[in-house]
Design a protein around this motif. Structure first.
Motif, PDB file in Angstrom:
ATOM      1  N   PRO A  25       0.817  -1.219   0.000  1.00  0.00           N
ATOM      2  CA  PRO A  25       0.000   0.000   0.000  1.00  0.00           C
ATOM      3  C   PRO A  25       0.849   1.266   0.000  1.00  0.00           C
ATOM      4  O   PRO A  25       2.010   1.265   0.415  1.00  0.00           O
ATOM      5  CB  PRO A  25      -0.810  -0.134   1.290  1.00  0.00           C
ATOM      6  CG  PRO A  25       0.036  -0.988   2.174  1.00  0.00           C
ATOM      7  CD  PRO A  25       0.727  -1.956   1.269  1.00  0.00           C
ATOM      8  N   ILE A  26       0.255   2.340  -0.474  1.00  0.00           N
ATOM      9  CA  ILE A  26       0.910   3.641  -0.520  1.00  0.00           C
ATOM     10  C   ILE A  26       0.131   4.578   0.388  1.00  0.00           C
ATOM     11  O   ILE A  26      -1.082   4.759   0.227  1.00  0.00           O
ATOM     12  CB  ILE A  26       0.967   4.170  -1.960  1.00  0.00           C
ATOM     13  CG1 ILE A  26       1.770   3.189  -2.836  1.00  0.00           C
ATOM     14  CG2 ILE A  26       1.588   5.559  -2.014  1.00  0.00           C
ATOM     15  CD1 ILE A  26       1.759   3.518  -4.303  1.00  0.00           C
ATOM     16  N   ALA A  27       0.818   5.183   1.335  1.00  0.00           N
ATOM     17  CA  ALA A  27       0.146   5.939   2.393  1.00  0.00           C
ATOM     18  C   ALA A  27      -0.556   7.186   1.876  1.00  0.00           C
ATOM     19  O   ALA A  27      -1.659   7.514   2.305  1.00  0.00           O
ATOM     20  CB  ALA A  27       1.165   6.317   3.473  1.00  0.00           C
ATOM     21  N   SER A  28       0.088   7.908   0.963  1.00  0.00           N
ATOM     22  CA  SER A  28      -0.476   9.175   0.500  1.00  0.00           C
ATOM     23  C   SER A  28      -0.723   9.128  -0.998  1.00  0.00           C
ATOM     24  O   SER A  28       0.188   8.826  -1.779  1.00  0.00           O
ATOM     25  CB  SER A  28       0.474  10.332   0.829  1.00  0.00           C
ATOM     26  OG  SER A  28      -0.024  11.560   0.341  1.00  0.00           O
ATOM     27  N   VAL A  29      -1.939   9.434  -1.400  1.00  0.00           N
ATOM     28  CA  VAL A  29      -2.335   9.459  -2.813  1.00  0.00           C
ATOM     29  C   VAL A  29      -3.125  10.742  -3.055  1.00  0.00           C
ATOM     30  O   VAL A  29      -4.142  10.980  -2.403  1.00  0.00           O
ATOM     31  CB  VAL A  29      -3.188   8.231  -3.186  1.00  0.00           C
ATOM     32  CG1 VAL A  29      -3.637   8.322  -4.644  1.00  0.00           C
ATOM     33  CG2 VAL A  29      -2.410   6.939  -2.939  1.00  0.00           C
ATOM     34  N   SER A  30      -2.626  11.563  -3.984  1.00  0.00           N
ATOM     35  CA  SER A  30      -3.305  12.818  -4.317  1.00  0.00           C
ATOM     36  C   SER A  30      -3.590  12.860  -5.812  1.00  0.00           C
ATOM     37  O   SER A  30      -2.759  12.408  -6.619  1.00  0.00           O
ATOM     38  CB  SER A  30      -2.448  14.028  -3.924  1.00  0.00           C
ATOM     39  OG  SER A  30      -2.169  14.029  -2.533  1.00  0.00           O
ATOM     40  N   LEU A  31      -4.735  13.421  -6.179  1.00  0.00           N
ATOM     41  CA  LEU A  31      -5.162  13.446  -7.574  1.00  0.00           C
ATOM     42  C   LEU A  31      -5.163  14.866  -8.110  1.00  0.00           C
ATOM     43  O   LEU A  31      -5.556  15.801  -7.412  1.00  0.00           O
ATOM     44  CB  LEU A  31      -6.576  12.857  -7.708  1.00  0.00           C
ATOM     45  CG  LEU A  31      -6.852  11.527  -7.005  1.00  0.00           C
ATOM     46  CD1 LEU A  31      -8.294  11.101  -7.262  1.00  0.00           C
ATOM     47  CD2 LEU A  31      -5.878  10.459  -7.478  1.00  0.00           C
ATOM     48  N   ARG A  32      -4.713  15.016  -9.347  1.00  0.00           N
ATOM     49  CA  ARG A  32      -4.817  16.305 -10.021  1.00  0.00           C
ATOM     50  C   ARG A  32      -6.128  16.352 -10.795  1.00  0.00           C
ATOM     51  O   ARG A  32      -6.435  15.438 -11.561  1.00  0.00           O
ATOM     52  CB  ARG A  32      -3.631  16.523 -10.972  1.00  0.00           C
ATOM     53  CG  ARG A  32      -3.775  17.790 -11.821  1.00  0.00           C
ATOM     54  CD  ARG A  32      -2.553  18.019 -12.688  1.00  0.00           C
ATOM     55  NE  ARG A  32      -1.426  18.471 -11.887  1.00  0.00           N
ATOM     56  CZ  ARG A  32      -0.211  18.727 -12.382  1.00  0.00           C
ATOM     57  NH1 ARG A  32       0.021  18.543 -13.674  1.00  0.00           N
ATOM     58  NH2 ARG A  32       0.755  19.148 -11.600  1.00  0.00           N
ATOM     59  N   PRO A  33      -6.916  17.417 -10.617  1.00  0.00           N
ATOM     60  CA  PRO A  33      -8.201  17.495 -11.333  1.00  0.00           C
ATOM     61  C   PRO A  33      -8.000  17.474 -12.848  1.00  0.00           C
ATOM     62  O   PRO A  33      -7.046  18.047 -13.379  1.00  0.00           O
ATOM     63  CB  PRO A  33      -8.785  18.834 -10.872  1.00  0.00           C
ATOM     64  CG  PRO A  33      -8.087  19.138  -9.583  1.00  0.00           C
ATOM     65  CD  PRO A  33      -6.713  18.563  -9.710  1.00  0.00           C
ATOM     66  N   VAL A  34      -8.903  16.794 -13.534  1.00  0.00           N
ATOM     67  CA  VAL A  34      -8.918  16.744 -14.990  1.00  0.00           C
ATOM     68  C   VAL A  34     -10.230  17.355 -15.457  1.00  0.00           C
ATOM     69  O   VAL A  34     -11.303  16.905 -15.037  1.00  0.00           O
ATOM     70  CB  VAL A  34      -8.783  15.297 -15.506  1.00  0.00           C
ATOM     71  CG1 VAL A  34      -8.799  15.267 -17.029  1.00  0.00           C
ATOM     72  CG2 VAL A  34      -7.510  14.658 -14.978  1.00  0.00           C
ATOM     73  N   THR A  35     -10.131  18.354 -16.301  1.00  0.00           N
ATOM     74  CA  THR A  35     -11.326  19.063 -16.748  1.00  0.00           C
ATOM     75  C   THR A  35     -12.332  18.103 -17.394  1.00  0.00           C
ATOM     76  O   THR A  35     -11.993  17.337 -18.299  1.00  0.00           O
ATOM     77  CB  THR A  35     -10.955  20.155 -17.758  1.00  0.00           C
ATOM     78  OG1 THR A  35     -10.018  21.059 -17.153  1.00  0.00           O
ATOM     79  CG2 THR A  35     -12.182  20.933 -18.208  1.00  0.00           C
ATOM     80  N   GLY A  36     -13.556  18.138 -16.894  1.00  0.00           N
ATOM     81  CA  GLY A  36     -14.616  17.294 -17.454  1.00  0.00           C
ATOM     82  C   GLY A  36     -14.691  15.900 -16.869  1.00  0.00           C
ATOM     83  O   GLY A  36     -15.571  15.122 -17.252  1.00  0.00           O
ATOM     84  N   TRP A  37     -13.792  15.578 -15.935  1.00  0.00           N
ATOM     85  CA  TRP A  37     -13.777  14.244 -15.338  1.00  0.00           C
ATOM     86  C   TRP A  37     -13.981  14.354 -13.829  1.00  0.00           C
ATOM     87  O   TRP A  37     -13.408  15.231 -13.181  1.00  0.00           O
ATOM     88  CB  TRP A  37     -12.456  13.530 -15.618  1.00  0.00           C
ATOM     89  CG  TRP A  37     -12.273  13.137 -17.049  1.00  0.00           C
ATOM     90  CD1 TRP A  37     -11.945  13.955 -18.089  1.00  0.00           C
ATOM     91  CD2 TRP A  37     -12.411  11.828 -17.598  1.00  0.00           C
ATOM     92  NE1 TRP A  37     -11.869  13.243 -19.256  1.00  0.00           N
ATOM     93  CE2 TRP A  37     -12.150  11.922 -18.988  1.00  0.00           C
ATOM     94  CE3 TRP A  37     -12.729  10.579 -17.062  1.00  0.00           C
ATOM     95  CZ2 TRP A  37     -12.195  10.823 -19.834  1.00  0.00           C
ATOM     96  CZ3 TRP A  37     -12.769   9.476 -17.905  1.00  0.00           C
ATOM     97  CH2 TRP A  37     -12.512   9.605 -19.280  1.00  0.00           C
ATOM     98  N   THR A  38     -14.779  13.441 -13.293  1.00  0.00           N
ATOM     99  CA  THR A  38     -14.981  13.347 -11.849  1.00  0.00           C
ATOM    100  C   THR A  38     -14.137  12.200 -11.303  1.00  0.00           C
ATOM    101  O   THR A  38     -14.212  11.073 -11.811  1.00  0.00           O
ATOM    102  CB  THR A  38     -16.463  13.094 -11.522  1.00  0.00           C
ATOM    103  OG1 THR A  38     -17.251  14.163 -12.054  1.00  0.00           O
ATOM    104  CG2 THR A  38     -16.677  13.013 -10.020  1.00  0.00           C
ATOM    105  N   ALA A  39     -13.332  12.498 -10.281  1.00  0.00           N
ATOM    106  CA  ALA A  39     -12.432  11.486  -9.719  1.00  0.00           C
ATOM    107  C   ALA A  39     -12.888  11.093  -8.315  1.00  0.00           C
ATOM    108  O   ALA A  39     -13.247  11.953  -7.509  1.00  0.00           O
ATOM    109  CB  ALA A  39     -11.005  12.007  -9.676  1.00  0.00           C
ATOM    110  N   VAL A  40     -12.875   9.805  -8.042  1.00  0.00           N
ATOM    111  CA  VAL A  40     -13.232   9.279  -6.726  1.00  0.00           C
ATOM    112  C   VAL A  40     -12.124   8.333  -6.273  1.00  0.00           C
ATOM    113  O   VAL A  40     -11.777   7.386  -6.994  1.00  0.00           O
ATOM    114  CB  VAL A  40     -14.574   8.537  -6.758  1.00  0.00           C
ATOM    115  CG1 VAL A  40     -14.871   7.921  -5.386  1.00  0.00           C
ATOM    116  CG2 VAL A  40     -15.702   9.473  -7.175  1.00  0.00           C
ATOM    117  N   ALA A  41     -11.550   8.598  -5.092  1.00  0.00           N
ATOM    118  CA  ALA A  41     -10.515   7.738  -4.516  1.00  0.00           C
ATOM    119  C   ALA A  41     -11.127   6.955  -3.358  1.00  0.00           C
ATOM    120  O   ALA A  41     -11.591   7.554  -2.379  1.00  0.00           O
ATOM    121  CB  ALA A  41      -9.329   8.573  -4.050  1.00  0.00           C
TER     122      ALA A  41
END
Length: 233
Positions: free
Chosen positions: A71-87
């Motif tokens: 596992p990886i402790a820290s995961v951050s997402l960069r917003p992508v225009t027009g896309w909804t991201a769920v972690a």
């Protein structure tokens, strides 16, 4: 009339090239993680590159699964225009120890869903940036990905790498290298120092040499004048 040998060779080359492109085309369109290497224990920003491999459908959803074994402790997402991201996070069977304490859950699935105007159309690709860290003490991290099309087709990029085997649907793989140790850094040869660009000493030496030469020239001129005077007398 029979074709010339050169013409036959060119025709065969064209056929072979076309066949190669047909065979290699689909295999080259898989989901990848870029860059493909990082350092164990470090942090990195990766891009999941998703090309559209179909001619009659749009990519509307992308799912990337992170392994629970490493596992990886820290995961951050960069917003992508027009896309909804769920972690999505999952409780870990073995907590991760960090300087800030134990982490009992980690992101194990990321899902990007496109708005109707942001789908990946045929001949296009999209990149999804993710910041990860600290990276596990492992040789690699395998991210199994699922790509959903507008016609309902789901391509599962989940085949793990096997030596000597070319997978039909390879999963994105981030290969990890060991971090440099303190001993390795200490044993590294010192970097060469740049030569001094101060040429003041050279100028002093040049002026001194010029003075000596002028003095010798004056001495020679004096001796010649003395000899001429002696002869005339």
């Amino acid at each position: 009339m029979k074709p010339y040998p050169l013409a036959r060779t060119a025709a065969v080359a064209v056929v072979v090239t076309a066949a190669t492109l047909v065979v290699a085309g689909p295999a080259a369109a898989h989901v990848t993680v870029n860059p493909g290497t990082a350092v164990q224990g470090g942090w990195t920003k990766v891009s999941f590159r998703v090309p559209n491999e179909k001619d009659t459908g749009d990519t509307t959803r992308v799912e990337v699964n992170l392994p629970t074994a490493t596992p990886i402790a820290s995961v951050s997402l960069r917003p992508v225009t027009g896309w909804t991201a769920v972690a999505e996070k999952t409780k870990l069977p073995t907590p991760i120890r960090t300087d800030d304490g134990e982490i009992t859950e980690a992101v194990t699935r990321i899902t990007w869903t496109a708005a109707p105007t942001a789908v990946i159309k045929p001949g296009q690709f999209q990149e999804f940036d993710v910041s990860l860290g600290p990276l596990p003490d492992a040789d690699q991290v395998v991210f199994k990905a699922l790509q959903t099309y507008s016609d309902g087709d789901v391509v599962r990029w989940i085949d793990e790498p096997t030596p000597g085997v070319e997978a039909a649907h390879p999963a994105p793989v981030l290969r990890l290298t060991a971090a440099a140790t303190d001993d390795a850094v200490a044993s590294a040869p010192p970097a060469p120092t740049a030569a001094s660009t101060d040429d003041s000493s050279d100028d002093g030496y040049g002026y001194g040499l010029a003075g000596v030469l002028l003095g010798l020239a004056g001495l020679v001129a004096g001796l010649l004048a003395y000899r001429r005077t002696t002869r005339n007398g």
